[in-house]
Write a protein that holds these residues in place. Structure first.
Motif, PDB file in Angstrom:
ATOM      1  N   ILE A  79     -15.183   1.577  -6.503  1.00  0.00           N
ATOM      2  CA  ILE A  79     -15.163   0.495  -7.297  1.00  0.00           C
ATOM      3  C   ILE A  79     -14.495   0.822  -8.503  1.00  0.00           C
ATOM      4  N   PHE A  80     -14.695   1.906  -9.183  1.00  0.00           N
ATOM      5  CA  PHE A  80     -14.478   2.104 -10.562  1.00  0.00           C
ATOM      6  C   PHE A  80     -13.216   3.159 -10.871  1.00  0.00           C
ATOM      7  N   ASN A  81     -12.496   2.686 -11.916  1.00  0.00           N
ATOM      8  CA  ASN A  81     -11.586   3.856 -12.311  1.00  0.00           C
ATOM      9  C   ASN A  81     -12.402   5.004 -12.850  1.00  0.00           C
ATOM     10  N   THR A  82     -11.994   6.292 -12.453  1.00  0.00           N
ATOM     11  CA  THR A  82     -12.803   7.454 -12.850  1.00  0.00           C
ATOM     12  C   THR A  82     -11.911   8.710 -13.244  1.00  0.00           C
ATOM     13  N   PRO A  83     -12.161   9.693 -13.749  1.00  0.00           N
ATOM     14  CA  PRO A  83     -11.415  11.010 -14.167  1.00  0.00           C
ATOM     15  C   PRO A  83     -10.689  11.548 -12.971  1.00  0.00           C
ATOM     16  N   SER A  84     -11.319  11.430 -11.636  1.00  0.00           N
ATOM     17  CA  SER A  84     -10.442  12.008 -10.690  1.00  0.00           C
ATOM     18  C   SER A  84      -9.402  10.992 -10.360  1.00  0.00           C
ATOM     19  N   HIS A  85      -9.435   9.810 -10.330  1.00  0.00           N
ATOM     20  CA  HIS A  85      -8.430   8.822  -9.977  1.00  0.00           C
ATOM     21  C   HIS A  85      -7.494   8.700 -11.162  1.00  0.00           C
ATOM     22  N   HIS A  86      -7.978   9.153 -12.400  1.00  0.00           N
ATOM     23  CA  HIS A  86      -6.895   8.731 -13.778  1.00  0.00           C
ATOM     24  C   HIS A  86      -6.089  10.043 -13.746  1.00  0.00           C
ATOM     25  N   ARG A  87      -6.562  11.058 -13.288  1.00  0.00           N
ATOM     26  CA  ARG A  87      -5.831  12.393 -13.263  1.00  0.00           C
ATOM     27  C   ARG A  87      -4.566  12.185 -12.408  1.00  0.00           C
ATOM     28  N   VAL A  88      -4.754  11.527 -11.345  1.00  0.00           N
ATOM     29  CA  VAL A  88      -3.788  11.561 -10.420  1.00  0.00           C
ATOM     30  C   VAL A  88      -2.749  10.547 -11.124  1.00  0.00           C
ATOM     31  N   HIS A  89      -3.172   9.796 -11.756  1.00  0.00           N
ATOM     32  CA  HIS A  89      -2.213   8.659 -12.647  1.00  0.00           C
ATOM     33  C   HIS A  89      -1.424   9.541 -13.773  1.00  0.00           C
ATOM     34  N   HIS A  90      -2.079  10.575 -14.293  1.00  0.00           N
ATOM     35  CA  HIS A  90      -1.293  11.182 -15.149  1.00  0.00           C
ATOM     36  C   HIS A  90      -0.466  12.360 -14.663  1.00  0.00           C
ATOM     37  N   SER A  91      -0.266  12.740 -13.318  1.00  0.00           N
ATOM     38  CA  SER A  91       0.282  13.529 -12.791  1.00  0.00           C
ATOM     39  C   SER A  91       1.950  13.560 -12.687  1.00  0.00           C
ATOM     40  N   SER A  92       2.193  14.563 -12.989  1.00  0.00           N
ATOM     41  CA  SER A  92       3.909  14.529 -12.739  1.00  0.00           C
ATOM     42  C   SER A  92       4.420  15.066 -11.365  1.00  0.00           C
ATOM     43  N   ASP A  93       3.581  15.367 -10.556  1.00  0.00           N
ATOM     44  CA  ASP A  93       3.853  15.818  -9.220  1.00  0.00           C
ATOM     45  C   ASP A  93       4.350  14.463  -8.436  1.00  0.00           C
ATOM     46  N   VAL A  94       5.340  14.848  -7.602  1.00  0.00           N
ATOM     47  CA  VAL A  94       6.083  13.944  -6.819  1.00  0.00           C
ATOM     48  C   VAL A  94       5.137  12.872  -6.047  1.00  0.00           C
ATOM     49  N   LYS A  95       4.303  13.671  -5.239  1.00  0.00           N
ATOM     50  CA  LYS A  95       3.501  12.682  -4.421  1.00  0.00           C
ATOM     51  C   LYS A  95       2.245  11.906  -4.976  1.00  0.00           C
ATOM     52  N   TYR A  96       2.231  12.205  -6.479  1.00  0.00           N
ATOM     53  CA  TYR A  96       1.279  11.390  -7.039  1.00  0.00           C
ATOM     54  C   TYR A  96       2.000  10.280  -8.173  1.00  0.00           C
ATOM     55  N   LEU A  97       3.140  10.391  -8.165  1.00  0.00           N
ATOM     56  CA  LEU A  97       3.884   9.107  -9.115  1.00  0.00           C
ATOM     57  C   LEU A  97       3.413   8.020  -8.625  1.00  0.00           C
ATOM     58  N   ASP A  98       3.353   7.149  -9.850  1.00  0.00           N
ATOM     59  CA  ASP A  98       3.119   5.688  -9.767  1.00  0.00           C
ATOM     60  C   ASP A  98       1.812   5.225  -9.179  1.00  0.00           C
ATOM     61  N   ALA A  99       0.771   5.812  -9.306  1.00  0.00           N
ATOM     62  CA  ALA A  99      -0.214   5.613  -8.539  1.00  0.00           C
ATOM     63  C   ALA A  99      -1.289   5.410  -9.587  1.00  0.00           C
ATOM     64  N   ASN A 100      -2.441   4.717  -8.970  1.00  0.00           N
ATOM     65  CA  ASN A 100      -3.896   4.358  -9.580  1.00  0.00           C
ATOM     66  C   ASN A 100      -3.422   3.985 -11.124  1.00  0.00           C
ATOM     67  N   HIS A 101      -3.096   2.671 -11.096  1.00  0.00           N
ATOM     68  CA  HIS A 101      -2.829   1.973 -12.612  1.00  0.00           C
ATOM     69  C   HIS A 101      -4.048   0.951 -12.997  1.00  0.00           C
ATOM     70  N   ALA A 102      -5.043   1.466 -12.346  1.00  0.00           N
ATOM     71  CA  ALA A 102      -6.448   0.857 -12.712  1.00  0.00           C
ATOM     72  C   ALA A 102      -6.641   0.794 -14.312  1.00  0.00           C
ATOM     73  N   GLY A 103      -7.415  -0.172 -14.847  1.00  0.00           N
ATOM     74  CA  GLY A 103      -8.108  -0.145 -16.095  1.00  0.00           C
ATOM     75  C   GLY A 103      -9.361   0.236 -15.966  1.00  0.00           C
ATOM     76  N   VAL A 104     -10.307  -0.417 -15.610  1.00  0.00           N
ATOM     77  CA  VAL A 104     -11.667  -0.446 -15.518  1.00  0.00           C
ATOM     78  C   VAL A 104     -12.024  -0.188 -13.796  1.00  0.00           C
ATOM     79  N   LEU A 105     -11.438  -1.230 -13.033  1.00  0.00           N
ATOM     80  CA  LEU A 105     -11.468  -1.390 -11.389  1.00  0.00           C
ATOM     81  C   LEU A 105     -10.541  -0.666 -10.710  1.00  0.00           C
ATOM     82  N   ILE A 106     -10.720   0.014  -9.867  1.00  0.00           N
ATOM     83  CA  ILE A 106      -9.875   0.973  -8.997  1.00  0.00           C
ATOM     84  C   ILE A 106      -9.658  -0.016  -7.654  1.00  0.00           C
ATOM     85  N   ILE A 107     -10.245  -1.050  -7.758  1.00  0.00           N
ATOM     86  CA  ILE A 107     -10.071  -1.849  -6.289  1.00  0.00           C
ATOM     87  C   ILE A 107      -8.652  -2.520  -6.438  1.00  0.00           C
TER      88      ILE A 107
END
Length: 288
Positions: A180-208
């Motif tokens: 349901i919620f944005n978490t450190p795990s989800h947001h680490r993906v968002h901050h990644s420079s790895d091609v497979k992770y680019l432009d993902a997990n744009h959530a603020g509070v809710l990852i839904i």
């Protein structure tokens, strides 16, 4: 009148950054670099300073639109609940747009410019986002009838929530929370420079929202942080303005492509000398 949550939280930000430094050293997690952390803190302080001016502009825009509100929404519990979901939904689309439209990316890139991931990185905030119009995404909320003061307060709550997810000390939380919620795990993906992770997990509070709109990617291998092409500077002024300067250079050299260089996706170039996220993924897929 609501309290200024961000300014009130500054001592807590400092405390938890120092605590994370100690805990990371104890657990031997190399996520802090002194110059980088100081740059992030400087960006955060600059954001607060610029915000004194930009918040007046933003609140004025909200009040102007509020004069034409469709509904009269009172300060009752269900208004706050509706506002929470509406604000978080809007943040998702603003944040997603900030990764796909270079004009908005020029401000947002500041937050992604560190090669480290820690609570100090959470403080690495733009100096130009407010004055360049990111608030336009939220104008539909006062038009519906949400009071501008309540909206600004809810935006502060969202920003405060996002502070704690900038850490490597927390691995995974219970599955229901991660769903349901944005978490450190989800947001680490968002901050990644790895091609497979680019432009993902744009959530603020809710990852839904990411799950609903197809931008969710779970964390698998440990991400590499930063930009696909890092700026290699700790100078706060350069961090704040480097993408705006590059836009100016691109348009000056190639005025024919004014629109594409300003409003196209980050990384777009007329001659293919730079790559967008989609192009980088296509290249990776073709060589896989």
């Amino acid at each position: 009148m609501f309290p200024n949550l961000i300014q009130a939280a500054i001592p807590f930000f400092v405390f938890f950054v120092l605590l994370e430094i100690v805990l990371n050293a104890w657990r031997r997690i190399p996520s802090y670099q002194a110059k980088d952390a100081l740059s992030s803190i400087a960006m955060g302080l600059g954001n607060v300073g610029v915000g004194i001016l930009s918040k007046g502009l933003i609140f004025g825009a909200y009040m102007l639109v509020y004069q034409f509100r469709i509904f009269e929404l009172e300060y009752v519990w269900w208004m706050w609940l509706m506002l929470f979901f509406a604000d978080d939904f809007t943040y998702y689309w603003y944040h997603r747009s900030a990764h796909t439209i270079r004009y908005f990316w020029a401000s947002h890139v500041v937050h992604h410019s560190s090669k480290n991931y820690n609570l100090a990185t959470a403080l690495r905030q733009t100096w130009t986002g407010g004055i360049t119009g990111s608030f336009v995404f939220y104008l539909w909320l006062p038009l519906l009838g949400f009071p501008p003061l309540a909206l600004v307060f809810m935006q502060s709550i969202s920003l405060l929530y996002q502070f704690w997810i900038h850490t490597e000390l927390i691995n995974r939380l219970p599955k229901w929370f991660e769903f349901i919620f944005n978490t450190p795990s989800h947001h680490r993906v968002h901050h990644s420079s790895d091609v497979k992770y680019l432009d993902a997990n744009h959530a603020g509070v809710l990852i839904i929202w990411d799950r609903m709109f197809g931008t969710f990617i779970p964390e698998e291998e440990h991400p590499n942080y930063g930009l696909t092409k890092n700026i290699e500077t700790f100078n706060p002024l350069r961090i704040a303005t480097h993408e705006w300067w590059q836009i100016f250079v691109d348009i000056r050299k190639h005025p024919r492509y004014f629109w594409q260089y300003l409003f196209g996706p980050p990384g777009w170039s007329h001659d293919g000398s730079r790559k967008t996220s989609a192009q980088l993924r296509a290249e990776q897929d073709s060589t896989a």
